[in-house]
Write an enzyme that holds these catalytic residues in place. Structure first.
Site, PDB file in Angstrom:
ATOM      1  N   CYS A   1       0.904  -1.175   0.135  1.00  0.00           N
ATOM      2  CA  CYS A   1      -0.106  -0.100   0.018  1.00  0.00           C
ATOM      3  C   CYS A   1       0.936   1.239  -0.054  1.00  0.00           C
ATOM      4  O   CYS A   1       1.507   1.709  -1.024  1.00  0.00           O
ATOM      5  CB  CYS A   1      -0.811  -0.012   1.292  1.00  0.00           C
ATOM      6  SG  CYS A   1      -2.296   0.967   0.939  1.00  0.00           S
TER       7      CYS A   1
ATOM      8  N   ARG B   1     -12.510   6.046  -0.581  1.00  0.00           N
ATOM      9  CA  ARG B   1     -11.567   5.178  -0.033  1.00  0.00           C
ATOM     10  C   ARG B   1     -11.928   4.016  -0.082  1.00  0.00           C
ATOM     11  O   ARG B   1     -13.259   3.119   0.023  1.00  0.00           O
ATOM     12  CB  ARG B   1     -11.461   5.519   1.454  1.00  0.00           C
ATOM     13  CG  ARG B   1     -10.520   4.523   2.386  1.00  0.00           C
ATOM     14  CD  ARG B   1     -10.136   5.248   3.723  1.00  0.00           C
ATOM     15  NE  ARG B   1      -9.038   6.241   3.357  1.00  0.00           N
ATOM     16  CZ  ARG B   1      -7.864   5.997   3.303  1.00  0.00           C
ATOM     17  NH1 ARG B   1      -7.395   4.653   3.442  1.00  0.00           N
ATOM     18  NH2 ARG B   1      -6.846   6.712   2.889  1.00  0.00           N
TER      19      ARG B   1
ATOM     20  N   HIS C   1      -3.276  -5.626   2.661  1.00  0.00           N
ATOM     21  CA  HIS C   1      -3.127  -5.629   3.860  1.00  0.00           C
ATOM     22  C   HIS C   1      -3.484  -7.229   4.721  1.00  0.00           C
ATOM     23  O   HIS C   1      -4.119  -7.841   3.830  1.00  0.00           O
ATOM     24  CB  HIS C   1      -3.472  -4.670   4.795  1.00  0.00           C
ATOM     25  CG  HIS C   1      -3.150  -2.980   4.268  1.00  0.00           C
ATOM     26  ND1 HIS C   1      -1.790  -2.916   4.810  1.00  0.00           N
ATOM     27  CD2 HIS C   1      -3.479  -2.351   3.708  1.00  0.00           C
ATOM     28  CE1 HIS C   1      -1.724  -1.549   4.495  1.00  0.00           C
ATOM     29  NE2 HIS C   1      -2.800  -1.133   3.911  1.00  0.00           N
TER      30      HIS C   1
HETATM   31  N1  GLN Z   1      -2.016   6.932   2.429  1.00  0.00           N
HETATM   32  C1  GLN Z   1      -2.233   6.151   1.528  1.00  0.00           C
HETATM   33  C2  GLN Z   1      -3.559   5.891   0.642  1.00  0.00           C
HETATM   34  O1  GLN Z   1      -4.563   6.335   1.394  1.00  0.00           O
HETATM   35  C3  GLN Z   1      -1.631   4.747   1.773  1.00  0.00           C
HETATM   36  C4  GLN Z   1      -2.777   3.847   2.898  1.00  0.00           C
HETATM   37  C5  GLN Z   1      -2.119   2.715   3.194  1.00  0.00           C
HETATM   38  O2  GLN Z   1      -0.928   2.388   3.358  1.00  0.00           O
HETATM   39  N2  GLN Z   1      -3.456   1.747   3.707  1.00  0.00           N
HETATM   40  O3  GLN Z   1      -3.822   5.579  -0.487  1.00  0.00           O
END
Ligand code: GLN
Length: 244
Positions: A96, A130, A195
């Site tokens: 990520c 998101r 993740h």
């Molecule tokens: N900040 C980055 C995003 O929101 C990565 C987030 C993360 O590592 N889960 O895309």
């Protein structure tokens, strides 16, 4: 392989900054699947300000935009060293936020663009949505061909040139929710949005990375002893195409 003293060195990059959603589980899995086979593991955490030394595997986890800013500066200081390591066949795995910094840049919302280290030909732009939920994706190089995990990102990553997707999304969003790609690979550099943490539920991909690292260190393919992955694969299979 049984009668050979094998060793692998692993670096965990900036764990104090990028270690979201238990990404440390990826390091634990790499270490355990080596130790269970009698492969010695040399392990080093790299923190802000440290000089990065040669390793066989480099791992970097995910994190919020804020932590990515500090890590981006640190990684950029080591850009050419890491390019040399990539070109010598070192294995990289970025999750990520760490993955996003493997590309040319990450453009967060209303903030300055974060410079990436261009280990792969990719770029990321913060999207308006998101993406949160389970992901299943299919590879063309693993058996079984599936990868499973959990995504939580607003970044939309686009691949270019010789950088190819790690897998094709069957459930979830992956790189950008548009082109059905998940993650990326260039040489032995891998990135993924998964993740969960990622490797414990994908033991076959963990072993693939370990075999690449052994080949880089010893200059030959060294097949790994099979392990009893009943528990890991039961978990893996229970997540395939699991809806959000
Ligand atoms: N900040 C980055 C995003 O929101 C990565 C987030 C993360 O590592 N889960 O895309």
């Amino acid at each position: 392989m049984e009668n050979r003293e094998l060793k692998i060195s692993i670096a965990h990059l900036y764990p104090e900054l990028l270690n979201l959603y238990g990404d440390i589980g990826n390091i634990i899995t790499l270490k355990k699947r080596c130790e269970w086979r009698g492969i010695e593991v040399e392990f080093e955490e790299i923190h802000s300000g440290d000089t990065i030394k040669e390793h066989d595997i480099y791992f970097i986890g995910g994190g919020q935009d804020k932590q990515q800013e500090e890590v981006a500066d640190e990684l950029f200081k080591n850009k050419w060293f890491l390019h040399k390591e990539r070109d010598c066949g070192a294995v990289f795995l970025g999750i990520c936020g760490g993955y996003q910094l493997f590309g040319h840049y990450y453009q967060p919302h209303d903030k300055e663009k974060l410079k990436g280290i261009s280990l792969m030909d990719a770029y990321t732009i913060a999207g308006d949505t998101r993406f949160i939920g389970n992901v299943t994706a299919k590879t063309d190089f693993l058996t079984p061909d599936t990868l499973v995990g959990f995504e939580n990102h607003s970044g939309l990553t686009y691949l270019q040139g010789e950088t190819k997707p790690l897998a094709k999304v069957t459930t979830g969003n992956g790189n950008n929710g548009q082109d059905k790609t998940e993650g990326a690979r260039y040489k032995n550099v891998f990135g993924t949005y998964l993740h969960g943490s990622f490797l414990p539920k994908n033991p076959h991909f963990t072993d693939y990375l370990i075999e690449l690292a052994l080949e880089k260190r010893y200059g030959e393919k060294i097949p790994l002893k099979l392990l009893d992955d009943k528990l890991e694969m039961t978990t893996h299979n229970s997540l395939i195409n699991k809806p959000y």
